[in-house]
Design an enzyme around this catalytic site. Structure first.
Site, mmCIF file in Angstrom:
data_model
loop_
_atom_site.group_PDB
_atom_site.id
_atom_site.type_symbol
_atom_site.label_atom_id
_atom_site.label_comp_id
_atom_site.label_asym_id
_atom_site.label_seq_id
_atom_site.Cartn_x
_atom_site.Cartn_y
_atom_site.Cartn_z
ATOM 1 N N GLU B 73 41.637 64.781 32.297
ATOM 2 C CA GLU B 73 41.339 65.706 33.378
ATOM 3 C C GLU B 73 40.457 66.845 32.883
ATOM 4 O O GLU B 73 40.697 67.420 31.821
ATOM 5 C CB GLU B 73 42.618 66.315 33.960
ATOM 6 N N ASP B 141 47.471 79.660 22.621
ATOM 7 C CA ASP B 141 46.568 80.676 23.158
ATOM 8 C C ASP B 141 47.087 82.030 22.699
ATOM 9 O O ASP B 141 48.233 82.388 22.980
ATOM 10 C CB ASP B 141 46.581 80.562 24.691
ATOM 11 N N ASP B 143 46.184 86.082 22.784
ATOM 12 C CA ASP B 143 45.337 87.023 23.517
ATOM 13 C C ASP B 143 45.674 88.431 23.049
ATOM 14 O O ASP B 143 46.839 88.805 23.022
ATOM 15 C CB ASP B 143 45.665 86.853 25.003
ATOM 16 N N HIS B 198 41.987 80.354 20.702
ATOM 17 C CA HIS B 198 42.736 79.172 21.114
ATOM 18 C C HIS B 198 42.835 78.238 19.927
ATOM 19 O O HIS B 198 41.961 78.207 19.066
ATOM 20 C CB HIS B 198 42.011 78.426 22.242
#
Lengths: 428, 458
Positions: B73, B141, B143, B198
């Protein structure tokens, strides 16, 4: 399924000294008598419900070990070790068949069987535990006498809690942590098995067995596994003159409510007549007294002639004096909770069917303190209706009820026991 | 941002030849540049991305699954926040065509499913033909906004050379654990384009992990449990640190805390700052003792950094002598270090196979920076503010600078802005990965053949 080997001959049937816990990997090629099919299953159901109760009451792991040990001894023991193992295996597969049929049943079965397995495993010694690990076919290496090396993927909850050392993808599991390892395996296997069993049930078994096993299987999932209160005991022998007093002192909330409404409206709809009527029968009200009681109330509303014509038959029917003469048994909590009272009905379980406000008011009238009420409401919110009733019982009588309420007549008898022991002579 | 799923038709919109204008300095990002970037400029490395996500299933070996790439996907976020999910492509050129017709502001990569995401409605929800993820990289991830309570130079979307080292230390800790503890080998770290990083773990074992196992690894990495309701956001229980935490502390965190962090953040230099740290000490007497020393310290000529270091030493000494007072004090020093330095990953991203994550080499719409790979063995050298922007890349093309030919691997003297990143991606990550994938395809093919050979013999 491997040939059932009998274990080293020990005299005792102690759970701990009988090391084998079957993994239920394949259905046993054993012959089962139809009678045993149902009876074995009911005994195991008693164990599973006991586990469910223990967990809902928040017992810690050590307490649960004891609960499981006691339950197993009480319901699953057999003088012959290999017979005990057979019963264990057969009953599991029967219940699996019963509980594979809906998502809710599957979830319950998976949780309870996993918990049962977990605590039976914990009761074993390290050698027995290691043998069970081996039976799962896990790629493990025994590192030291008390440690196993397994791929980290096999022990996710130990990894998550940083409770194992991991090196190059291998986790080093201490003996005491084996539980986590096997429970993960067990749960995963049973979960897959349930899906397969369901498929088999839907495609072949249900139709093939529709005259033999299917009715038994369908009934087992709602089976109430306690006494049926069809015979009144020494604690349940009331007469008409006592009924009002006893309704206030010993009736559970559901019956109290029905009784009050009957007195108030001089009428009850069918559901209410059944629930209360059978309860009163279980409580010891004889047929003649019952007829007199219902007539006295109903004739205030519909007249005694109409009562005789329309309602008396039903009461006699309940006592097994009409029709096919079945002596109907009073409803257990399970049945009452799952009923669906509509407009104008007063039956059902107040803990389930009342609004929060109404329930609080009713509990207040029973004499609960605000602290007690909060505990009960907490159980209600978590949909543990029978536990809510049990807590109410405990609050009203100032005593603990370890077995838990699962039948209104049980509530009544326990209550009478307590009250009579306090004031032996006076009617309560 | 509202997202609507639109059942897309691949419409072949006609494109004018892109206008190559000289970019104004303040415009880092705009649609025209994006069209050039994804257009025929040979900037976005289509074929490398395709090779990566094919994992060796290039059809050249009988054991290949030619439909593998087509079951992946992708999602596109277009201008105006229009969001297109469940996009899939049967090969590299249909992926290129789709990107060149939409020019998405963001491209996300999702899981490999049991069937083409494009055709998922043809399959039922139950039974054996259900639409479900079957493979997905293990992803992380990180951040920097999750560190806002411990960085004083910036907050929110900003990042600078003083706080970026937090990301560097995070990469080191997590990367070491992924390789040493979990034994993973094919790990790609990527700059997220603005304020984070990431991580893509691409080993076959990792791609096949269940949600439960991903969750377990994420929890293994989780230490910080903070929100505005608790002052002590790291609670290290037990008598000693787990070996992973101990190693991280000794090899990376302690040194970073006592060195670079003090220099860039001076976490003890003002009352506001040190009160926050005192709140982490669960003993009022110790708090008061230290507060007493610091509140009234003489105005000195020491720098902020030096003051911080002195106070840190005082705190350590005080705690060392008093740690027996309560179990919660035993690892208080370590807890403070962990609070300020230990990686804070976004757990939700890692836990589920169907979570989408931005593709490497995308361009961040707010900064115009390209999401380039980061070398974990050299992450100290990475500077987020030196990452090429879209406008720099266009400028480079305009001034006739070395036009990198993406498909030419042999050009070692290539010095284009993006070229270095693509080369690194290929040589350090893609090539070893593909080699190992091909070995795996071959060996599992041999096993399958071997098995069927056996079954034929009678």
């Amino acid at each position: 399924m491997e040939v059932i080997r009998s274990q080293k001959r020990t005299a005792s049937n102690d759970v701990v000294s009988n090391p084998k816990i079957p993994l239920y990997l394949t259905a046993p090629p054993l012959e089962v008598r139809l009678e045993e099919f149902e009876l074995f299953a009911i005994d195991r159901l008693r164990v599973l419900k006991g586990v469910s109760d223990g967990l809902a009451r928040g017992k810690n792991p050590k307490e649960m070990d004891d609960v499981v040990d006691a339950l197993w001894k009480e319901h699953m023991r057999h003088s012959d070790a290999s017979e005990m193992l057979n019963k264990d295996i057969i009953s599991h597969f029967v219940i699996r068949l019963v509980y594979c049929r809906s998502d809710e049943l599957k979830k319950w079965f998976l949780s309870m069987e996993t918990a049962l397995f977990r605590h039976r495993f914990r009761l074993r010694n390290f050698e027995a535990q290691r043998a069970i690990v081996g039976e799962f076919g896990l790629p493990y290496k025994a590192v030291t006498g008390a440690e196993l090396e397994v791929p980290f993927e096999e022990v996710p909850d130990l990894v998550a809690g940083r409770r194992v050392l991991i090196q190059k993808g291998h986790a080093f599991v201490a003996g005491s942590q084996l539980v986590s390892l096997v429970v993960t395996q067990f749960r995963s296997h049973i979960s897959k098995a349930l899906i397969l069993t369901n498929r088999k049930w839907m495609t072949t078994i249900r139709e093939r067995e529709k005259d033999r096993l299917t009715p038994i299987v369908e009934a087992l999932s709602t089976t109430y596994v306690g006494p049926d209160y069809s015979q009144s005991s020494e604690y349940a022998d009331i007469s008409l003159k006592d009924i009002d007093q006893v309704s206030k002192s010993s009736f559970p909330l559901c019956m109290r409510h029905l009784f009050e409404k009957l007195r108030e409206d001089h009428h009850l709809k069918h559901g209410g007549r059944m629930q209360l009527g059978l309860f009163l029968k279980g409580v010891g009200l004889k047929l003649d007294d019952a007829l007199a009681f219902w007539r006295a109330e109903f004739s205030k509303k519909v007249g005694s002639e109409r009562f005789d014509k329309e309602y008396a038959y039903g009461i006699r029917h309940n006592y097994g004096k009409e029709g096919k003469r079945t002596d109907y048994t009073p409803y257990a909590c399970q049945k009452i909770i799952s009923s669906a009272p509509g407009a104008g009905d007063h039956h059902g379980c107040p803990y389930r069917h009342f609004s929060e406000d109404n329930l609080r008011a009713a509990l207040g009238r029973m004499g609960l303190s605000s602290r007690g009420m909060e505990d009960v409401m907490d159980k209600v919110r978590n949909k543990h209706f029978q536990l809510a009733c049990t807590l109410t019982f405990e609050a009203v009588y100032g005593t603990s009820c370890d077995v838990g309420i699962n039948h209104p007549n049980q509530y009544f008898e326990e209550s009478q026991k307590i009250l009579k022991s306090k004031t032996p002579a006076a009617p309560v | 941002m509202t997202r609507e799923e639109i059942e897309s038709r691949e419409d072949e919109s006609m494109m004018d030849a892109p206008q190559i204008n000289k970019p104004k300095p303040e415009e880092f990002f705009n649609v025209n540049y994006l069209r050039i970037y994804y257009g025929k400029s040979n900037l976005f490395p289509y074929s490398d991305i395709h090779k990566w996500l094919s994992y060796g299933h290039d059809g050249k070996h009988p054991g290949c699954d030619e439909y593998y790439f087509g079951r992946r996907e992708f999602s596109f976020t277009l201008e105006n926040d229009v969001y297109l999910r469940y996009k899939s492509f049967k090969n590299a050129s249909s992926m290129e065509d789709a990107i060149r017709s939409h020019f998405p502001y963001k491209i996300d990569i999702g899981a490999v499913y049991s069937v083409d995401p494009d055709k998922r409605h043809a399959y039922s929800q139950t039974g054996s033909n259900v639409f479900t993820p079957v493979e997905r990289e293990l992803v992380f991830d990180i951040d920097i906004t999750d560190y806002d309570d411990v960085r004083y130079c910036c907050s929110g979307a900003d990042v600078c050379s003083k706080c970026w080292p937090l990301m560097t230390v995070a990469i080191k800790v997590i990367h070491t654990s992924l390789t040493e503890d979990f034994g993973f080998k094919h790990i790609l770290w990527v700059f997220s384009g603005r304020r984070g990083v990431h991580c893509w773990v691409c080993d076959p074992k990792a791609r096949r992990m269940t949600n439960e196992q991903r969750s377990a690894v994420a929890e293994y990495f989780r230490v910080y449990k903070g929100n505005e309701n608790n002052a002590r956001k790291v609670a290290l229980m037990g008598y000693s640190l787990h070996p992973f935490l101990a190693r991280s502390y000794v090899d990376y965190l302690k040194g970073f805390f006592e060195g670079e962090l003090q220099a860039t953040q001076s976490i003890f230099s003002t009352k506001d700052k040190y009160e926050k740290i005192l709140a982490m000490i669960s003993d009022e007497d110790i708090q008061s003792e230290l507060r007493g020393k610091w509140e009234n310290s003489a105005r000195s000529s020491l720098s902020e950094e030096a003051i911080s270091l002195v106070r840190w030493e005082q705190l350590k000494n005080t705690l060392q002598s008093k740690k027996h007072k309560a179990p919660t004090l035993r690892m208080c020093v370590e807890e403070i270090v962990f609070t300020f330095t230990y990686p804070r990953i976004d757990l939700e991203v890692s836990k589920q196979m169907n979570h989408l994550l931005k593709a490497p080499f995308c361009v961040h719409p707010k900064t115009g920076r390209v999401c380039v790979p980061i070398d974990p063995n050299n992450c100290d050298e990475f500077d987020p503010l030196a990452v090429p922007t879209l406008s720099q890349l266009i400028e480079e093309i305009n001034s006739g600078g070395s036009r990198m030919d993406v498909d030419d691997d042999s050009d070692d003297s290539d010095t284009s802005l993006l070229g270095k990143s693509v080369k690194f991606f290929r040589s350090s990550f893609l090539e070893p990965l593909l080699k190992s994938c091909k070995e795996e395809i071959e060996s599992s093919y041999k096993t399958k053949i071997g098995k069927s050979k056996d079954s034929l013999s009678w």
